[in-house]
Scaffold this motif. Sequence first.
Motif, PDB file in Angstrom:
ATOM      1  N   MET A 194       0.837  -1.195   0.000  1.00  0.00           N
ATOM      2  CA  MET A 194       0.000   0.000   0.000  1.00  0.00           C
ATOM      3  C   MET A 194       0.878   1.253   0.000  1.00  0.00           C
ATOM      4  SD  MET A 194      -1.253   0.117   4.013  1.00  0.00           S
ATOM      5  CE  MET A 194      -1.833   1.816   3.970  1.00  0.00           C
ATOM      6  N   PRO A 195       0.364   2.381  -0.515  1.00  0.00           N
ATOM      7  CA  PRO A 195       1.140   3.628  -0.499  1.00  0.00           C
ATOM      8  C   PRO A 195       1.455   4.059   0.932  1.00  0.00           C
ATOM      9  CG  PRO A 195      -0.783   3.805  -1.939  1.00  0.00           C
ATOM     10  CD  PRO A 195      -0.944   2.537  -1.168  1.00  0.00           C
ATOM     11  N   LYS A 196       2.562   4.768   1.079  1.00  0.00           N
ATOM     12  CA  LYS A 196       2.932   5.278   2.402  1.00  0.00           C
ATOM     13  C   LYS A 196       1.855   6.250   2.903  1.00  0.00           C
ATOM     14  CE  LYS A 196       7.163   6.893   3.096  1.00  0.00           C
ATOM     15  NZ  LYS A 196       8.302   7.860   3.163  1.00  0.00           N
ATOM     16  N   VAL A 233       1.349   9.129   4.303  1.00  0.00           N
ATOM     17  CA  VAL A 233       2.135  10.309   4.660  1.00  0.00           C
ATOM     18  C   VAL A 233       1.401  11.201   5.668  1.00  0.00           C
ATOM     19  CG1 VAL A 233       3.191  12.413   3.758  1.00  0.00           C
ATOM     20  CG2 VAL A 233       3.387  10.267   2.482  1.00  0.00           C
ATOM     21  N   GLU A 234       0.105  11.378   5.483  1.00  0.00           N
ATOM     22  CA  GLU A 234      -0.647  12.249   6.392  1.00  0.00           C
ATOM     23  C   GLU A 234      -0.601  11.717   7.824  1.00  0.00           C
ATOM     24  OE1 GLU A 234      -5.165  14.112   6.933  1.00  0.00           O
ATOM     25  OE2 GLU A 234      -4.615  13.058   5.090  1.00  0.00           O
ATOM     26  N   ALA A 235      -0.785  10.407   7.982  1.00  0.00           N
ATOM     27  CA  ALA A 235      -0.747   9.803   9.315  1.00  0.00           C
ATOM     28  C   ALA A 235       0.650   9.914   9.920  1.00  0.00           C
ATOM     29  CB  ALA A 235      -1.175   8.340   9.236  1.00  0.00           C
ATOM     30  N   ILE A 236       1.679   9.680   9.106  1.00  0.00           N
ATOM     31  CA  ILE A 236       3.059   9.765   9.597  1.00  0.00           C
ATOM     32  C   ILE A 236       3.380  11.186  10.045  1.00  0.00           C
ATOM     33  CG2 ILE A 236       5.487   9.557   8.937  1.00  0.00           C
ATOM     34  CD1 ILE A 236       4.624   7.343   6.971  1.00  0.00           C
ATOM     35  N   ASN A 237       3.000  12.165   9.241  1.00  0.00           N
ATOM     36  CA  ASN A 237       3.286  13.558   9.601  1.00  0.00           C
ATOM     37  C   ASN A 237       2.564  13.975  10.884  1.00  0.00           C
ATOM     38  OD1 ASN A 237       5.121  14.256   7.582  1.00  0.00           O
ATOM     39  ND2 ASN A 237       3.499  14.765   6.123  1.00  0.00           N
ATOM     40  N   LYS A 238       1.364  13.462  11.080  1.00  0.00           N
ATOM     41  CA  LYS A 238       0.623  13.788  12.302  1.00  0.00           C
ATOM     42  C   LYS A 238       1.324  13.199  13.526  1.00  0.00           C
ATOM     43  CE  LYS A 238      -4.117  14.000  14.054  1.00  0.00           C
ATOM     44  NZ  LYS A 238      -5.545  13.676  13.767  1.00  0.00           N
ATOM     45  N   LEU A 239       1.800  11.959  13.403  1.00  0.00           N
ATOM     46  CA  LEU A 239       2.545  11.334  14.498  1.00  0.00           C
ATOM     47  C   LEU A 239       3.845  12.090  14.772  1.00  0.00           C
ATOM     48  CD1 LEU A 239       2.021   7.598  13.493  1.00  0.00           C
ATOM     49  CD2 LEU A 239       1.231   8.640  15.626  1.00  0.00           C
ATOM     50  N   ILE A 240       4.564  12.429  13.709  1.00  0.00           N
ATOM     51  CA  ILE A 240       5.836  13.133  13.874  1.00  0.00           C
ATOM     52  C   ILE A 240       5.631  14.484  14.557  1.00  0.00           C
ATOM     53  CG2 ILE A 240       7.638  14.358  12.584  1.00  0.00           C
ATOM     54  CD1 ILE A 240       7.780  11.994  10.682  1.00  0.00           C
ATOM     55  N   ALA A 291      16.037  -2.187   2.999  1.00  0.00           N
ATOM     56  CA  ALA A 291      15.286  -1.146   2.298  1.00  0.00           C
ATOM     57  C   ALA A 291      15.911   0.216   2.566  1.00  0.00           C
ATOM     58  CB  ALA A 291      13.825  -1.137   2.748  1.00  0.00           C
ATOM     59  N   ARG A 292      15.531   1.175   1.736  1.00  0.00           N
ATOM     60  CA  ARG A 292      15.858   2.582   1.963  1.00  0.00           C
ATOM     61  C   ARG A 292      14.564   3.283   2.336  1.00  0.00           C
ATOM     62  NH1 ARG A 292      15.461   7.444  -0.852  1.00  0.00           N
ATOM     63  NH2 ARG A 292      17.157   8.945  -0.445  1.00  0.00           N
ATOM     64  N   ALA A 293      14.574   3.977   3.460  1.00  0.00           N
ATOM     65  CA  ALA A 293      13.361   4.625   3.963  1.00  0.00           C
ATOM     66  C   ALA A 293      13.543   6.136   3.936  1.00  0.00           C
ATOM     67  CB  ALA A 293      13.060   4.150   5.376  1.00  0.00           C
ATOM     68  N   SER A 294      12.864   6.796   3.005  1.00  0.00           N
ATOM     69  CA  SER A 294      12.974   8.246   2.888  1.00  0.00           C
ATOM     70  C   SER A 294      11.994   8.930   3.839  1.00  0.00           C
ATOM     71  CB  SER A 294      12.704   8.680   1.447  1.00  0.00           C
ATOM     72  OG  SER A 294      11.404   8.283   1.048  1.00  0.00           O
ATOM     73  N   TYR A 295      12.236  10.213   4.069  1.00  0.00           N
ATOM     74  CA  TYR A 295      11.368  10.980   4.962  1.00  0.00           C
ATOM     75  C   TYR A 295      10.010  11.212   4.302  1.00  0.00           C
ATOM     76  CZ  TYR A 295      11.658  15.304   2.223  1.00  0.00           C
ATOM     77  OH  TYR A 295      11.531  16.243   1.235  1.00  0.00           O
ATOM     78  N   PRO A 296       8.946  11.441   5.062  1.00  0.00           N
ATOM     79  CA  PRO A 296       8.884  11.278   6.513  1.00  0.00           C
ATOM     80  C   PRO A 296       8.753   9.800   6.871  1.00  0.00           C
ATOM     81  CG  PRO A 296       6.724  11.881   5.680  1.00  0.00           C
ATOM     82  CD  PRO A 296       7.640  11.882   4.489  1.00  0.00           C
ATOM     83  N   ASN A 297       9.374   9.416   7.979  1.00  0.00           N
ATOM     84  CA  ASN A 297       9.282   8.025   8.389  1.00  0.00           C
ATOM     85  C   ASN A 297       9.540   7.895   9.879  1.00  0.00           C
ATOM     86  OD1 ASN A 297       8.784   5.282   7.563  1.00  0.00           O
ATOM     87  ND2 ASN A 297       9.841   5.788   5.643  1.00  0.00           N
ATOM     88  N   VAL A 320      -1.569   5.377  14.126  1.00  0.00           N
ATOM     89  CA  VAL A 320      -0.641   4.275  14.403  1.00  0.00           C
ATOM     90  C   VAL A 320      -1.042   3.034  13.616  1.00  0.00           C
ATOM     91  CG1 VAL A 320       0.171   2.672  16.178  1.00  0.00           C
ATOM     92  CG2 VAL A 320       0.043   5.113  16.670  1.00  0.00           C
ATOM     93  N   LEU A 321      -2.338   2.733  13.586  1.00  0.00           N
ATOM     94  CA  LEU A 321      -2.811   1.559  12.859  1.00  0.00           C
ATOM     95  C   LEU A 321      -2.501   1.673  11.369  1.00  0.00           C
ATOM     96  CD1 LEU A 321      -4.324  -1.123  12.794  1.00  0.00           C
ATOM     97  CD2 LEU A 321      -6.463   0.168  12.588  1.00  0.00           C
ATOM     98  N   ALA A 322      -2.732   2.855  10.789  1.00  0.00           N
ATOM     99  CA  ALA A 322      -2.450   3.053   9.361  1.00  0.00           C
ATOM    100  C   ALA A 322      -0.967   2.857   9.072  1.00  0.00           C
ATOM    101  CB  ALA A 322      -2.896   4.447   8.929  1.00  0.00           C
TER     102      ALA A 322
END
Length: 218
Positions: A13-15, A17-24, A74-80, A125-127
């Motif tokens: 599935m696509p990253k 990003v919105e959920a990750i940015n909210k957590l960050i 793997a290579r993990a680019s930002y945001p992560n 977190v679940l996403a």
Amino acid sequence: MDKKVVLDLLAPMPKPVEAINKLIAIFRTESAPLEIKGEGSFIGLNQEEGESRVLLVLEGALNIYRIIDNLRFARASYPNIFGMQGSPFRNNLYQFKREKGSLIESLPYSLALELINDHRLFNEVLAFQTYLSDFQAYRTNLLISKSTYQIVCAFLFELEMMPPEERLRTSVFNYIQEHTHLARSGVMKILSDLRQGEYINIENGKLIAILKKFPREY
């Protein structure tokens, strides 16, 4: 040539990003810049004090390596974010290297859990955890019980999906070998055959383009 079938590999599935940015954004209220001993040093999720930590990739990228054999996972680019699963078993499977110019911050795992609970970030977190689980399953599916030809083709597709500026800095052979530890001779022969068949355009060891659909059998 031996007949090896190319299997269709589902992409994760696509990253989210919105959920990750909210957590960050919430984690950064308590995080601090990560102190790294030297450029190119490995970074672990377990701290010397014993508590695990969460890593925030704010700029650039982290490369993930399997500890047992130094295989580049793997290579993990930002945001992560890494370390959210908080499992001692998982934390001892992988280590990280920061790419030059990347910005990484960290915070204790226990503090990250408190922030998640206080701000009710369970859906985010679940996403994110679903995305990580899917990506790990994708990588496992790519490598296990596949022929060398199938694996090489899959990593060529990954290279094609990279941003052009990143792809043109990446050696095709090194990328495949770091992620698989396949024998050099086998990988080079497959790449040579695909070039001669005008399926791929490689210049100076870099992938310029995939020109047409790969043969289903090799």
